[in-house]
Design a protein around this motif. Sequence first.
Motif, PDB file in Angstrom:
ATOM      1  N   THR A 142     -17.006  -4.394  45.605  1.00 40.95           N
ATOM      2  CA  THR A 142     -15.707  -4.472  46.282  1.00 40.95           C
ATOM      3  C   THR A 142     -14.958  -5.728  45.862  1.00 40.95           C
ATOM      4  N   ASP A 143     -15.662  -6.859  45.806  1.00 42.64           N
ATOM      5  CA  ASP A 143     -15.029  -8.120  45.390  1.00 42.64           C
ATOM      6  C   ASP A 143     -14.499  -8.041  43.959  1.00 42.64           C
ATOM      7  N   LEU A 144     -15.133  -7.177  43.145  1.00 39.76           N
ATOM      8  CA  LEU A 144     -14.704  -7.030  41.749  1.00 39.76           C
ATOM      9  C   LEU A 144     -13.745  -5.866  41.573  1.00 39.76           C
ATOM     10  N   GLY A 145     -13.245  -5.318  42.701  1.00 39.43           N
ATOM     11  CA  GLY A 145     -12.235  -4.275  42.635  1.00 39.43           C
ATOM     12  C   GLY A 145     -12.774  -2.877  42.432  1.00 39.43           C
ATOM     13  N   LEU A 146     -14.056  -2.666  42.743  1.00 42.76           N
ATOM     14  CA  LEU A 146     -14.654  -1.342  42.542  1.00 42.76           C
ATOM     15  C   LEU A 146     -15.171  -0.753  43.843  1.00 42.76           C
ATOM     16  N   GLY A 147     -14.537  -1.124  44.955  1.00 41.32           N
ATOM     17  CA  GLY A 147     -15.000  -0.646  46.252  1.00 41.32           C
ATOM     18  C   GLY A 147     -14.999   0.857  46.382  1.00 41.32           C
ATOM     19  N   GLU A 148     -14.099   1.534  45.694  1.00 48.31           N
ATOM     20  CA  GLU A 148     -14.017   2.995  45.775  1.00 48.31           C
ATOM     21  C   GLU A 148     -14.852   3.688  44.697  1.00 48.31           C
ATOM     22  N   LYS A 149     -15.527   2.906  43.876  1.00 46.82           N
ATOM     23  CA  LYS A 149     -16.285   3.482  42.760  1.00 46.82           C
ATOM     24  C   LYS A 149     -17.798   3.298  42.916  1.00 46.82           C
ATOM     25  N   VAL A 150     -18.255   2.908  44.096  1.00 44.15           N
ATOM     26  CA  VAL A 150     -19.675   2.556  44.253  1.00 44.15           C
ATOM     27  C   VAL A 150     -20.604   3.738  43.977  1.00 44.15           C
ATOM     28  N   ASN A 151     -20.121   4.953  44.210  1.00 42.33           N
ATOM     29  CA  ASN A 151     -20.981   6.130  44.005  1.00 42.33           C
ATOM     30  C   ASN A 151     -20.772   6.793  42.645  1.00 42.33           C
ATOM     31  N   ASN A 152     -19.862   6.228  41.849  1.00 45.04           N
ATOM     32  CA  ASN A 152     -19.609   6.802  40.520  1.00 45.04           C
ATOM     33  C   ASN A 152     -20.703   6.389  39.540  1.00 45.04           C
ATOM     34  N   ARG A 153     -21.002   7.308  38.640  1.00 42.49           N
ATOM     35  CA  ARG A 153     -21.925   6.986  37.567  1.00 42.49           C
ATOM     36  C   ARG A 153     -21.159   6.312  36.431  1.00 42.49           C
ATOM     37  N   ASN A 155     -20.601   7.030  33.359  1.00 43.60           N
ATOM     38  CA  ASN A 155     -19.722   7.865  32.540  1.00 43.60           C
ATOM     39  C   ASN A 155     -18.446   8.267  33.278  1.00 43.60           C
ATOM     40  N   GLN A 156     -18.363   7.904  34.555  1.00 46.34           N
ATOM     41  CA  GLN A 156     -17.152   8.172  35.335  1.00 46.34           C
ATOM     42  C   GLN A 156     -16.299   6.923  35.488  1.00 46.34           C
ATOM     43  N   LEU A 157     -16.653   5.847  34.771  1.00 47.42           N
ATOM     44  CA  LEU A 157     -15.938   4.581  34.857  1.00 47.42           C
ATOM     45  C   LEU A 157     -15.359   4.203  33.502  1.00 47.42           C
ATOM     46  N   SER A 158     -14.270   3.450  33.511  1.00 45.53           N
ATOM     47  CA  SER A 158     -13.696   2.946  32.261  1.00 45.53           C
ATOM     48  C   SER A 158     -14.545   1.795  31.738  1.00 45.53           C
ATOM     49  N   GLY A 159     -14.235   1.337  30.499  1.00 47.84           N
ATOM     50  CA  GLY A 159     -14.987   0.235  29.915  1.00 47.84           C
ATOM     51  C   GLY A 159     -14.910  -1.026  30.750  1.00 47.84           C
ATOM     52  N   GLY A 160     -13.705  -1.348  31.222  1.00 48.25           N
ATOM     53  CA  GLY A 160     -13.531  -2.544  32.051  1.00 48.25           C
ATOM     54  C   GLY A 160     -14.291  -2.435  33.359  1.00 48.25           C
ATOM     55  N   GLN A 161     -14.290  -1.229  33.950  1.00 43.30           N
ATOM     56  CA  GLN A 161     -15.020  -1.027  35.205  1.00 43.30           C
ATOM     57  C   GLN A 161     -16.525  -1.135  34.979  1.00 43.30           C
ATOM     58  N   GLN A 163     -17.953  -2.960  32.749  1.00 44.00           N
ATOM     59  CA  GLN A 163     -18.289  -4.370  32.561  1.00 44.00           C
ATOM     60  C   GLN A 163     -18.317  -5.102  33.903  1.00 44.00           C
ATOM     61  N   ARG A 164     -17.475  -4.694  34.828  1.00 42.75           N
ATOM     62  CA  ARG A 164     -17.504  -5.306  36.158  1.00 42.75           C
ATOM     63  C   ARG A 164     -18.800  -4.949  36.896  1.00 42.75           C
ATOM     64  N   VAL A 165     -19.262  -3.702  36.704  1.00 38.00           N
ATOM     65  CA  VAL A 165     -20.549  -3.328  37.285  1.00 38.00           C
ATOM     66  C   VAL A 165     -21.650  -4.205  36.696  1.00 38.00           C
ATOM     67  N   SER A 166     -21.568  -4.442  35.389  1.00 38.64           N
ATOM     68  CA  SER A 166     -22.548  -5.303  34.723  1.00 38.64           C
ATOM     69  C   SER A 166     -22.509  -6.720  35.296  1.00 38.64           C
ATOM     70  N   ILE A 167     -21.308  -7.218  35.583  1.00 36.84           N
ATOM     71  CA  ILE A 167     -21.170  -8.558  36.178  1.00 36.84           C
ATOM     72  C   ILE A 167     -21.762  -8.580  37.586  1.00 36.84           C
ATOM     73  N   ALA A 168     -21.481  -7.524  38.360  1.00 40.71           N
ATOM     74  CA  ALA A 168     -22.035  -7.453  39.718  1.00 40.71           C
ATOM     75  C   ALA A 168     -23.560  -7.428  39.674  1.00 40.71           C
ATOM     76  N   ARG A 169     -24.102  -6.719  38.712  1.00 42.05           N
ATOM     77  CA  ARG A 169     -25.564  -6.682  38.557  1.00 42.05           C
ATOM     78  C   ARG A 169     -26.104  -8.073  38.229  1.00 42.05           C
TER      79      ARG A 169
END
Length: 665
Positions: A142-153, A155-161, A163-169
């Motif tokens: 959520t802090d990285l702007g992906l609060g609505e994408k938490v359940n997406n896999r 392949n359902q995210l853009s490259g920037g999204q 990378q944000r998941v990677s940062i959150a990890r």
Amino acid sequence: MNTLDPSPTIAADTPLMEVKGLIREFKAGEQTIRVLHDINLTINQGEMVAIIGQSGSGKSTLMNILGCLDQATAGEYKVYGQSVSRLDADELAKLRREHFGFIFQRYHLLGDISARDNVSVPAVYAGMDGQTRNERAEKLLTDLGLGEKVNNRPNQLSGGQQQRVSIARALMNGGDIILADEPTGALDSKSGEDVMKILYDLNAQGHTIIMVTHDPNLAAQAERVIELKDGYVIADYKNDNYKQNHVQPEPILDNNRKSVFSSFIDRLLEAFKMSLLAMRAHKMRTLLTMLGIIIGIASVVSVVGLGKGSQAQILSNISSLGTNTITVRDGYPYGDPRRQYNDDNLTPQDAQAVADQPYVLSVSPQLDTNLDVRYRNIQEAASISGVGEEYLSVSGETLIQGQGFNEQSILRRTQDIIIDDNAKKTFFPDNPDPIGEVVLIGSVPGRIIGVLAPNTGGFGRSVDTPTLYMPYTTMMSRIIGGSNIESFVALIDNNISSTAAESAIYQLIESRHGTDDFRITNSDSIRQTIESTTTAMTLLISSIAIISLVVGGIGVMNIMLVSVTERTNEIGVRMAVGARQNDIMQQFLIEAILVCVLGGLIGIGLAFAVGELINRVGGDSFQVIYSSTSIIAAFVCSTLIGVVFGFLPARNAAKLDPVEALSRD
């Protein structure tokens, strides 16, 4: 063993990382290529460092060594004041798990799970409470702007999204040290700017950032720039305009750890979930892998069931002769040269002597011959048996019409006849009640007083030839002539050992005759022989069926080895975020066991289906009898096959080098 403290603190004047005389070489056939040459540098807590250089300069190799994904060939590397070279594989995994966070150019997300689960993976291996890690993963996203994408896999995210998941990890377990390998290399300009802003913000919060890039513009934005060329440090300078912030991030794991047992269960469930996802992602391959196990288990269970059914049917047929019976036959034992000279030794008095014994319930003398039998215009060859009044209780036969012989029938030599079902069908095909009818046996008339129930087993009398029974005294005097009998059958008390009874009867008859001019057959011995024979045959055929299990197990091993090769990158990602060698081994071992256990269950179900089909076709004459022991043994066997044949692939996966694994697609 040198284990790092979960939340080490360092003095203000002590470097966070210190590298002295570091050399890294790689084997290339018979040659050795040196990638890093005598690297010396220190990195302090809270710095934002950019490692820059052209492709092949060694910058990614240096970052991998700093992140404990790779180890130097020579030199010393200390982190938190402790030498990394003294740490084993699991201690290095602990260091990566609890103090490092990796941001990769190609994201390296696990494609089968959601963004939230990708972020949570490091916390699973660190033992963080399940609810806490899910809440933290969602907050980071959520802090990285992906609060609505938490359940997406992924392949359902853009490259920037992604990378944000990677940062959150990377931040999930605290991420004191963030290692970013070309973090904007695969992104468009806008996404690249967003990622760099996130890195600046993380550094402002006290995270140490080590970024690898070939872009001078990105490097210029860092607090410190280390430039490499051909494996040498050619420049190391600071950006005077960058505001330093040497604080330590707030520890995340200290207050959120589960117990050792709970953490183990959590990792086990994670491995189980990933195994199911892998099996679902490759359904056809999983089914083909199971095929050998399915066929093997179905064969073993079916063969044992058929063996048990055959054994039960044969023993049931033997029981039609009478249970626990001993038959004494006239004549010397087979092979005795005296046999040809004398075979009229057994008398009704011998039978009576045995009948008088306390362990004998009943005795029936017997004589047999074959004669033509005539009823009106029907004449057929038949088997004629002379028997005693206790024949029905000794033989286990039953009457469906009329009555049996009694004591008067024997004493008076009555010409009463009992016929079997074959005789009734032969001589009285249109007469449902032949009681009272007279038939001619040779030249002797006999009156029918009883009809036996059909003998489906085929023991004791022919299943096709008509059989007629008369008192043995009648047969001796009117048909055969003479005073001897051919045999007698004794029914033994079930509470008495049949072996002991056989020995006693043998001694009794031998004492009466003064010699062993007779033969004894124990129905219990026949039963034991048949049981042992059918058991041996079942084991033999089962052992052949087990071969298919072994072949299936080899198939499981081969497919799992292929699976390890296909999922090498996933293994590398898990190692990078802190998975222990046991965690990796556990995951692939569970997958192999699941394949075999599921194959075993399907095989057992198939065996039941085959057995049901056989039972329907066979009717009452033959039934497949399932053995719970064989089913349990087959299930255990399939599980052991998963363990045995899954061990090598799992071990190979656990022994992979993290850097090499990450480099594979």
